[in-house]
Design a protein around this motif. Structure first.
Motif, mmCIF file in Angstrom:
data_model
loop_
_atom_site.group_PDB
_atom_site.id
_atom_site.type_symbol
_atom_site.label_atom_id
_atom_site.label_comp_id
_atom_site.label_asym_id
_atom_site.label_seq_id
_atom_site.Cartn_x
_atom_site.Cartn_y
_atom_site.Cartn_z
ATOM 1 N N LYS B 202 -2.598 1.827 -8.525
ATOM 2 C CA LYS B 202 -1.250 1.292 -8.284
ATOM 3 C C LYS B 202 -0.335 2.384 -7.747
ATOM 4 C CE LYS B 202 0.703 2.234 -12.840
ATOM 5 N NZ LYS B 202 1.471 1.703 -13.962
ATOM 6 N N ALA B 203 0.696 1.970 -7.036
ATOM 7 C CA ALA B 203 1.792 2.861 -6.672
ATOM 8 C C ALA B 203 2.791 2.870 -7.820
ATOM 9 C CB ALA B 203 2.463 2.373 -5.393
ATOM 10 N N TYR B 204 3.681 3.853 -7.814
ATOM 11 C CA TYR B 204 4.771 3.870 -8.798
ATOM 12 C C TYR B 204 5.923 4.664 -8.197
ATOM 13 C CZ TYR B 204 3.228 8.629 -10.044
ATOM 14 O OH TYR B 204 2.879 9.950 -10.010
ATOM 15 N N VAL B 206 8.273 4.004 -6.216
ATOM 16 C CA VAL B 206 8.542 3.894 -4.781
ATOM 17 C C VAL B 206 10.048 3.997 -4.512
ATOM 18 C CG1 VAL B 206 8.289 2.437 -2.740
ATOM 19 C CG2 VAL B 206 6.460 2.529 -4.447
ATOM 20 N N VAL B 232 5.564 8.078 -1.310
ATOM 21 C CA VAL B 232 5.040 7.040 -2.207
ATOM 22 C C VAL B 232 3.895 7.621 -3.031
ATOM 23 C CG1 VAL B 232 3.979 4.766 -2.381
ATOM 24 C CG2 VAL B 232 5.714 5.194 -0.638
ATOM 25 N N HIS B 234 0.987 7.438 -6.038
ATOM 26 C CA HIS B 234 0.082 6.431 -6.610
ATOM 27 C C HIS B 234 -0.702 7.061 -7.758
ATOM 28 C CE1 HIS B 234 0.621 5.312 -2.344
ATOM 29 N NE2 HIS B 234 0.350 4.071 -2.666
ATOM 30 N N HIS C 243 -6.000 -1.434 -2.578
ATOM 31 C CA HIS C 243 -4.546 -1.275 -2.577
ATOM 32 C C HIS C 243 -4.168 -0.772 -1.192
ATOM 33 C CE1 HIS C 243 -0.561 0.382 -3.304
ATOM 34 N NE2 HIS C 243 -0.539 -0.145 -4.497
ATOM 35 N N THR C 245 -1.111 0.374 1.178
ATOM 36 C CA THR C 245 0.294 0.779 1.233
ATOM 37 C C THR C 245 0.674 0.807 2.704
ATOM 38 O OG1 THR C 245 -0.209 2.181 -0.671
ATOM 39 C CG2 THR C 245 1.940 2.468 0.363
ATOM 40 N N HIS C 279 5.352 -2.928 -8.618
ATOM 41 C CA HIS C 279 4.203 -2.163 -8.134
ATOM 42 C C HIS C 279 2.941 -2.906 -8.552
ATOM 43 C CE1 HIS C 279 7.434 0.911 -8.846
ATOM 44 N NE2 HIS C 279 7.054 1.305 -7.650
ATOM 45 N N HIS C 296 9.277 -3.059 -0.488
ATOM 46 C CA HIS C 296 10.253 -2.024 -0.850
ATOM 47 C C HIS C 296 10.947 -1.486 0.414
ATOM 48 C CE1 HIS C 296 8.962 -1.115 -5.112
ATOM 49 N NE2 HIS C 296 7.903 -1.786 -4.695
ATOM 50 N N LEU C 307 3.400 -3.063 -0.588
ATOM 51 C CA LEU C 307 2.246 -2.784 -1.440
ATOM 52 C C LEU C 307 1.441 -4.073 -1.569
ATOM 53 C CD1 LEU C 307 4.238 -0.919 -4.274
ATOM 54 C CD2 LEU C 307 3.266 0.052 -2.161
#
Lengths: 344, 344, 344, 344
Positions: B202-204, B206, B232, B234, C243, C245, C279, C296, C307
């Motif tokens: 997962k991203a976080y 952002v 970004v 992750h 995932h 991005t 996310h 985002h 995402l």
């Protein structure tokens, strides 16, 4: 004076681990590394962790070059070393075989488990089983060392104090062992893909694993007679590490097991007995030549439980090989093996 | 003469990594390690990889003891170091802060991102940002080094040659970064449990991550004016390692990007430019103070793509701190940082 | 009336996933599954999760048997389906190809990327690209569906609303994509061993990946003209999941991106737009035919960041194939796809 | 008519798994889910896999609401259910406790292992231990079911046929069990972080684990007298799954163990005896209510080895709870439990 070392078959995990450790060993000059399949390739192109540290390229195995070494390590599939060892020994080169060719004393048993004829059974009696904690003096004088398997190292070091002291029934041994997947080697096999072995746990080889006769042979020698051993290996979703959980029936209810272990290994650099009630973790030995042990007696009952962890590629392979080399050449036993485990 | 080193806050991952590296550094004597929460506990009881190698126990932080050190490392949460640093500097102790207290030059910006007042903003101008590849001379003379964050190290080293050479548009920077979970620290948090972060991506952050102003500040200084940066981060299911994938629009279509990178880092021990078409792996730097880089230009188009990997705990934290210490004390820059990455 | 379904090439991960999903689909009768390599083997001996649920054995591919099906799924290597498809279509069988044989509209481009001649280029115009969120009506009437690749599904669904609405510059597209290792298939390859790909992260194929022309073709059709796309895939140490991005330069600074996404996908069962600031995690779609998206705009700047997560084996392969089948046979689109993601 | 079900304490892994399974159970209407800590939060905000499938929000536990249910599941810490169960039973509500409050028959033993007084010891005699393969008829008529622990389910199902048939020595039982980390719950604890438990293996609780008295009680009942059991649990770096490796000394050298197992479980939907020489994998039961077993006798010796795998959250918790609910309400035992394991 530097020891000139060669490696035959350096494209697997024991090969790269030998390279990593030898590159940091101040008493060794790595002179040749062979691989039929990858000849011409720079070692650091295959293993980028070695960039800037190992400048050799793989070469075709060649007798003359290897005979110029002081010691040759075989990190080859089973059945390869035995074809070259007699000539190397004749040329005065010492040999450490990380495969299984010289681990069993009886050629018939070897042939049964490895499914091929042994090409130099006459060397089986001379070969020294390279577990320094048992055979240190013999290793010092050996020309040919059979480096133990990974499971056999973890299991034997765990049972050793109990059998030597005669406090367990040698007919009651159970070894439930768990290995990370690097133990299966750097081979293109579906079963050890991340998508297969990841997030998964299974036993394998319950009907019979090649390390079973090796462990049984070693423990029987210690016990002074044949032991009965159940050995169940498992594949666990990690890269490095073996955890052996050992069970045996106590015959001496008054034995102080903790003291027994501490005494047995007090002088050993590479075996660490943890305090009572400990649970050693495989990561505590990640990348280092160390076995950590804990001894338990659940509910103060009749069963001893030993927990034994090693890094299968170090104390279970390349590190132990270097420990043996150090002994064979009169170097400090810990030379080149001073690293600290990577945690986390 | 040995450098006397102290560590404040040694129970986290940067703490144990400092311990591992300093224990193997022949020019350093580790004299004290503090922890309020774990005082009295032997360091090796918390981190069993250090058994037999680090014999200290955690002690309560104490000004007098720390002032007896030549250098003090802060491996504490943000906002801790700034409370002790002025007194240490006054006592002639050099300080390397692995947290963020001295990374931003402007206290207002720091307070905005870290949500607390800064207790010694007057030191922000003196503190040297500890990225040796940019600030080597200033670090040699520094009393106070702000050790860079993990993401900022990977990202800045990747963009640096392009910005210095002026071949990209500084308004076009994108950094897509992936980190192993040790970057989040040794904290009891649900989100980084194996059962949560394992087998998951997962991203976080952002909307805004604290490393964004730090990277932007550093790159703007290099570019000679404010850059525009999208960052970004992750979370990837591994323990150690950062992989930054960097994108920028080329302004000079004829630039030889590979030569540019090789030239820029030719004299750097800890930055390794891979051959063309390479894809660096995080494991190739596992446990070592190294950044490996590759530069690409897909379809020979207008976009440069840089791949940059580090071990977040080494070149991204403890290793870089020791590199800085070596510079501050006139030691060889690579002292204690000679290890080879553990692969596999 | 049950749909009679056949699977050609059922020994890979898309094969077993088709089996898992079809075994739970009340409108389908699985009649045949072929494999040259494993003929005679019970499917559930290869995939023990299917014990008690799938009683078929693999058979040699046979034209007559397949022609008795209503629909045939190809879960074969690229270049296999194209050899059998013309005859199946002639026999009135509908075909869904999970490989790449019919994904590109121009045979020259296909041949360039796949390195072999195309054996039935005349079908490329008829084949419908099976992304229901774009081509639903065409799929309903198709005889031949080219099931999209995994990366192309995640990337196209993420860029789609922005391109359709014309709020981004189609020359500015960057897709930084991360995949679990099952995307590489169930193949005996060293690079995807647990001991290689575990605890490791790397990019690959930066110079050019076969999914790049597929994505570019799809997005160009949506944009009404050629787009410029940078596509960098990465291997992440997990089993399932992609995932993506996505980055693009906004041309309309006033666009309400969240509303745009919610509106575009309001009627879609299998695309879920998360609330602002979300996310999405790959595990939230583990095992299900779902794409979850978040949009985002960092620092309210000029760059949109999307995402996008899918399970590469479900919405990225087998699940989407069944979604297409449902459309082709007039079934409810969600039939057989009602599962809930496995978390943790 | 739908069964109205409530869940108390739904924020842990057994909670989310109950939700996943009940959301797909056509005979159940989920009416309430409580959590003190998360009241007001939408369930699908905590567990995004449930988006679009579970529309409830967590509410404060409330007696009246729960008394409106037909059945209440407790997915709470130990010691919570016992406070509410008497009132619920009085109100005619059936209860299934997934914690340990009602698993042991003797309150003194319970209090010793769980470290608190039991608030309704008078219910211990009435509570039915919810292992359907042993207690099916009692479960059908129960008001209160104590759902077994995860290790106890895997271990008891493995030893059961051998003890019932009297072919092993009940004083010789060893259970070496390995669990994924979800077994430790969704708790903020350092020891189960990915950076701690990942790429690592260790035993724990060798001196005594709460599941030991539970297993011993169950097996003693089957054996008709007290058994002696060594139980060593281990933490393995995966998310879901238990693998129990069981050892016992055979007393009947002629017993056909394979036939014994197949016969014992022939009528059981959720216990699958594999063919001879099999090694069940935990992933073969990932996400499903299934126990897969294999029976071995290495070297045709005196020791039986049973390999037993379950998903700790399904057959080891939530799935078994639903199996019990089905029995208590006269539904088909497999209702809502038809899923197929996710592999890979």
């Amino acid at each position: 004076m530097m020891i000139k070392a060669g490696i035959v078959g350096g494209t697997g995990y024991t090969g790269v681990e030998l390279l990593r450790l030898l590159a940091g060993h101040s008493g060794v000059e790595l002179t040749v590394i062979t691989s039929r399949g990858e000849k011409g390739l720079k070692v650091s192109d295959l293993f980028p962790n070695l960039r800037g540290r190992v400048n050799l390229a793989f070469v075709e195995p060649d007798e003359a070059t290897l005979q110029g070494c002081d010691v040759v390590f075989f990190a080859t599939p089973n059945g390869t070393a035995m074809k070259s060892v007699p000539a190397l020994l004749s040329a005065g080169v010492k040999v450490i075989d990380l495969a299984a060719d010289f681990r069993l004393r009886h050629s018939a048993e070897w042939e049964q488990w490895y499914g091929m004829p042994h090409s130099c059974p006459e060397l089986l009696a001379e070969a020294v089983y390279g577990l320094p904690e048992i055979n240190r003096e013999a290793i010092r004088n050996a020309r040919l060392v059979a480096n133990p398997g990974c499971y056999p190292t973890a299991v034997q070091l765990g049972f050793l104090p109990l059998l030597e002291a005669g406090v367990i029934d040698p007919q009651s041994l159970i070894a439930d062992a768990k290995s990370g997947v690097s133990g299966a080697g750097r081979k293109a096999e579906v079963g050890i893909l991340l998508a297969e072995a990841g997030d998964n746990f299974k036993a394998y080889g319950v009907a019979g694993h090649r390390h079973w006769p090796e462990i049984r042979q070693g423990l029987s020698a210690v016990a002074g007679g044949p032991v009965a051993l159940i050995f169940v290996p498992h594949l666990t979703p990690m890269i490095r590490g073996i955890h052996a959980t050992l069970y045996a029936t106590l015959t001496d209810p008054d034995a102080d097991l903790q003291a027994l272990f501490e005494r047995r290994y007090a002088a050993e650099d590479f075996v660490d007995v943890l305090p009572p009630k400990s649970h050693p973790e495989t990561r505590s030995v990640r990348g280092v030549n160390q076995c950590r042990l804990a001894i338990h007696r659940p509910q103060h009952g009749k069963t001893a439980v030993v927990l034994s962890v090693i890094d299968n590629l170090v104390k279970g392979a390349a590190g132990q090989a270097i420990q043996n080399m150090n002994l064979m050449f009169g170097l400090p036993e810990a030379a080149g093996l001073e690293g600290i485990a990577l945690l986390p």
